[in-house]
Write a protein that holds these residues in place. Structure first.
Motif, PDB file in Angstrom:
ATOM      1  N   THR A   1     -20.533  -5.611  15.399  1.00  0.00           N
ATOM      2  CA  THR A   1     -21.066  -6.741  14.904  1.00  0.00           C
ATOM      3  C   THR A   1     -21.750  -6.706  13.557  1.00  0.00           C
ATOM      4  O   THR A   1     -22.747  -6.211  13.622  1.00  0.00           O
ATOM      5  N   LEU A   2     -21.592  -7.465  12.824  1.00  0.00           N
ATOM      6  CA  LEU A   2     -22.093  -7.569  11.377  1.00  0.00           C
ATOM      7  C   LEU A   2     -22.765  -8.995  11.169  1.00  0.00           C
ATOM      8  O   LEU A   2     -22.336  -9.818  11.728  1.00  0.00           O
ATOM      9  N   THR A   3     -23.811  -9.084  10.600  1.00  0.00           N
ATOM     10  CA  THR A   3     -24.644 -10.458  10.018  1.00  0.00           C
ATOM     11  C   THR A   3     -23.843 -10.444   8.553  1.00  0.00           C
ATOM     12  O   THR A   3     -23.370  -9.703   8.161  1.00  0.00           O
ATOM     13  N   PHE A   4     -23.883 -11.738   8.019  1.00  0.00           N
ATOM     14  CA  PHE A   4     -23.652 -11.975   6.743  1.00  0.00           C
ATOM     15  C   PHE A   4     -24.297 -11.332   5.831  1.00  0.00           C
ATOM     16  O   PHE A   4     -23.795 -10.774   4.706  1.00  0.00           O
ATOM     17  N   LYS A   5     -25.641 -10.990   6.165  1.00  0.00           N
ATOM     18  CA  LYS A   5     -26.441 -10.326   5.090  1.00  0.00           C
ATOM     19  C   LYS A   5     -26.012  -8.721   5.069  1.00  0.00           C
ATOM     20  O   LYS A   5     -26.000  -8.148   4.032  1.00  0.00           O
ATOM     21  N   MET A   6     -25.479  -8.359   6.093  1.00  0.00           N
ATOM     22  CA  MET A   6     -25.152  -6.908   6.188  1.00  0.00           C
ATOM     23  C   MET A   6     -23.771  -7.054   5.478  1.00  0.00           C
ATOM     24  O   MET A   6     -23.636  -5.864   4.671  1.00  0.00           O
ATOM     25  N   ILE A   7     -22.857  -7.911   5.500  1.00  0.00           N
ATOM     26  CA  ILE A   7     -21.647  -7.865   4.761  1.00  0.00           C
ATOM     27  C   ILE A   7     -22.187  -7.994   3.283  1.00  0.00           C
ATOM     28  O   ILE A   7     -21.397  -7.271   2.540  1.00  0.00           O
ATOM     29  N   ASN A   8     -23.009  -8.614   2.954  1.00  0.00           N
ATOM     30  CA  ASN A   8     -23.406  -8.728   1.656  1.00  0.00           C
ATOM     31  C   ASN A   8     -23.807  -7.568   0.970  1.00  0.00           C
ATOM     32  O   ASN A   8     -23.434  -7.130  -0.044  1.00  0.00           O
ATOM     33  N   LYS A   9     -24.635  -6.775   1.732  1.00  0.00           N
ATOM     34  CA  LYS A   9     -25.321  -5.628   1.179  1.00  0.00           C
ATOM     35  C   LYS A   9     -24.286  -4.377   1.185  1.00  0.00           C
ATOM     36  O   LYS A   9     -23.824  -3.405   0.329  1.00  0.00           O
TER      37      LYS A   9
END
Length: 617
Positions: A189-197
């Motif tokens: 599971t990823l957050t959108f901020k994790m995807i951004n990083k």
């Protein structure tokens, strides 16, 4: 094939006349920052610029234009304008999407460029809050054993601030591997901020990928630039600073209302300095009547903005525009005043969906009495929170169009939209026999659905039939957003639930249900944040009170911008209301001491009609 036009002979599309600063912004071949206030036509400017670049081949084929927006509907709106003007060439050469969609595209496409320890499982979920909570608990973050939104703020901050590559001494570095790979039968599971990083890390550590992106996109558009976060700006900087890609950023400091969500306060200054950009200011407000434009200008000093000579459109008379301030003893009097005023406007020909009721926050606390008063007059209204984003989902738009054409085939534009979308989903070339066959199959589907509707099949059966024809896997491949986790099923479940509610209230009339579901016959009620980018003939801002602006002392600039955004949604009329008593709140008695500057602005300018509603009236 699109005809190439010499840049000296190019003219704006659709006979639109651009003010001088707008024309210079469209034709500039330098990095640029366009300061564009409310009603300045930001979307139209970007659409004209994309058309200019494609039609003059300044964006040389096969290079592309990348346009990044904050909202899916804004990205879609821009895309449709460009495709209408540039035809099929724009479909492959103009990419319009949100930041989240772009970062996800980078991550998914270049997933194997990440080192194994940072590479998420390919079937990762997005923002599954239960799994994120379990990951933190597993690593010893026992708050009080309950899932609570304030804990998610801590979770989000921790995940955002974790360094890449992972550093073992950081607490977040123990959480990231769990979420990247999955744990204890919980999926990755990823957050959108994790995807951004992760997308940014791919760019920083892979020079060839970075070069490939720069080579692909000769021009980049950044809409609503004032809302850009530090992570988003870092990606743009890491990806395009120092390249030949030309950046066009468009925004307005006066509408910066996303500081709470991480928007950079000084992003304009940083961008101008680092990208050495030109700055253009648009002075035309195409939306609002003269009196409303004047009230907006009167706010410039409190917003610490230069008092620019903003112009209004020639379509207005200088005396046009209505500004009201309703001051009521209680919310029942307030509701009756609003309902009576709305009834008058509807009687003069304004459609209900061209009227909007805004609240600073929690519409459910401010609107019940108003909804009741409107209902007694036979006027529909609804809180948009459950509908607003759902209606913009591409699969929901497609389903509604298909059902609508099944009810009434004489809707040429919708029918063409359906055929284009379905043909794209099936990846079929228009010059093949399969293309003709598929068109016949679409028509057969329409007849089948018409028969099901006549035999009173429910919406679940209708959707299952549509999905069976389109093939869920094809849908998810064409709309990658739906490929992650349970999102596709969740969207359809929400749609079915709300559609059934509207179906019952519409006495099982399918066309009325569709119209009502799309909000064509009701007055929308929403927060100011949800109204961003929208416009209405008449706007009612309910709750001009200290309790609504409870954080004003800590964030006066942002709350002033919020007030400005509410004001600037209106084309013809804006009404602000204050009620001395408001039930259902922690403190029913209301005050206006902290935000008195708003009342001073409305009263002392002499521009507002101040009307009091008391029990003695």
């Amino acid at each position: 094939m699109m005809k190439i036009i010499d840049k000296e002979n190019w003219q704006p599309s659709d006979n639109i006349i651009l003010e001088e600063s707008a024309f210079q912004s469209v034709t500039s071949q330098n990095n640029i920052l366009v300061i564009a206030g409310p009603g300045a036509g930001k979307t139209e400017l970007l659409a004209q610029k994309a058309t200019y670049l494609l039609q003059t081949n300044l964006c040389k084929n096969p290079r592309k234009i990348l346009a990044i927006s904050f909202k899916t509907d804004a990205a879609q709106n821009l895309k449709e304008r460009v495709e209408k003007r540039c035809g099929q060439d724009a479909k492959s050469r103009f990419s319009s999407m949100t930041y989240d969609a772009f970062f996800k595209r980078i991550l998914d496409h270049f997933l194997y460029a990440l080192p194994e320890e940072l590479r998420p499982k390919t079937d990762y979920l997005i923002d599954d809050l239960d799994i994120i909570d379990k990951a933190f608990i597993k690593q010893g973050c026992l708050l009080d054993g309950t899932i609570n939104s304030k804990f998610y703020k801590y979770y989000d901050k921790t995940l955002k601030e974790t360094s890449l590559p992972l550093i073992s001494s950081e607490f977040g570095s123990r959480i990231w591997p769990l979420l990247l790979k999955g744990f204890d039968n919980n999926k990755a599971t990823l957050t959108f901020k994790m995807i951004n990083k992760l997308a940014d890390y791919i760019i920083l550590t892979n020079e060839q990928i970075k070069l490939a992106i720069q080579t692909t996109y000769s021009h980049v558009f950044l809409d609503e630039f004032q809302d850009t976060t530090d992570l988003q700006y870092k990606f743009i900087k890491d990806c395009f600073l120092g390249s030949n890609s030309i950046i066009t950023a468009v925004g307005d400091n006066k509408q910066r209302i996303m500081l709470w969500a991480g928007a950079m306060k000084n992003v304009f200054e940083i961008y101008n300095d680092e990208f050495k950009s030109e700055q253009k200011i648009l002075l035309m407000n195409h939306r609002s009547a003269p009196k409303l434009v004047e009230l907006q200008r009167n706010m410039y000093e409190s917003l610490q903005e230069d008092n620019l000579d903003i112009k209004y459109s020639e379509k207005w008379n200088s005396s046009d525009g209505e500004i009201n301030l309703f001051i009521s003893d209680n919310e029942e009097l307030e509701a009756n005043a609003i309902a009576n005023d709305i009834e008058k406007k509807i009687s003069k020909g304004i459609k209900p969906n061209d009227i909007c009721i805004l609240c600073k926050q929690k519409p459910q606390d401010y609107s019940p009495a108003i909804e009741k008063a409107l209902k007694e007059k036979g006027i529909r209204s609804r809180i948009e929170i459950d509908y607003q984003d759902l209606i913009k989902e591409p699969i929901i738009q497609l389903i509604l169009d298909i059902i609508s054409c099944a009810i009434n085939i004489k809707q040429a534009q919708k029918w063409e939209t359906i055929k284009d979308c379905v043909i794209n989903i099936f990846s079929i070339n228009s010059d093949t026999a399969t293309y003709e066959e598929l068109q016949n199959q679409i028509f057969d589907l329409r007849n089948k659905l018409k028969n099901m509707i006549e035999h009173k099949c429910d919406i679940s059966d209708i959707i299952n039939t549509i999905n069976s024809f389109l093939d869920t896997n094809r849908i998810k491949a064409y709309f990658p957003t739906y490929s992650q986790g349970k999102y596709f099923d969740t969207i359809l479940d929400r749609f079915i639930k709300l559609f059934n509610i509207e179906f019952a209230e519409s006495h099982q009339n399918w066309q009325n249900t569709i119209d009502n579901f799309c909000g064509l016959n009701s007055i929308p009620i929403m927060t100011i944040h949800k109204s961003k980018g929208l416009e209405y003939s008449a706007v009612y801002f309910v709750g001009l009170e200290d309790s609504a602006f409870w954080n004003f002392k800590k964030q006066p600039e942002e709350d002033r911008c919020t007030f400005f955004v509410a004001l600037s949604r209106a084309k013809c009329s804006v009404t602000f209301t204050f009620s001395n008593v408001r039930s259902g709140l922690k403190y029913p008695e209301q005050k206006k001491d902290v935000i008195n500057e708003f009342f001073v602005l409305l009263k002392e300018s002499g521009m507002a009609n101040v009307i009091s509603y008391t029990n003695n009236c």
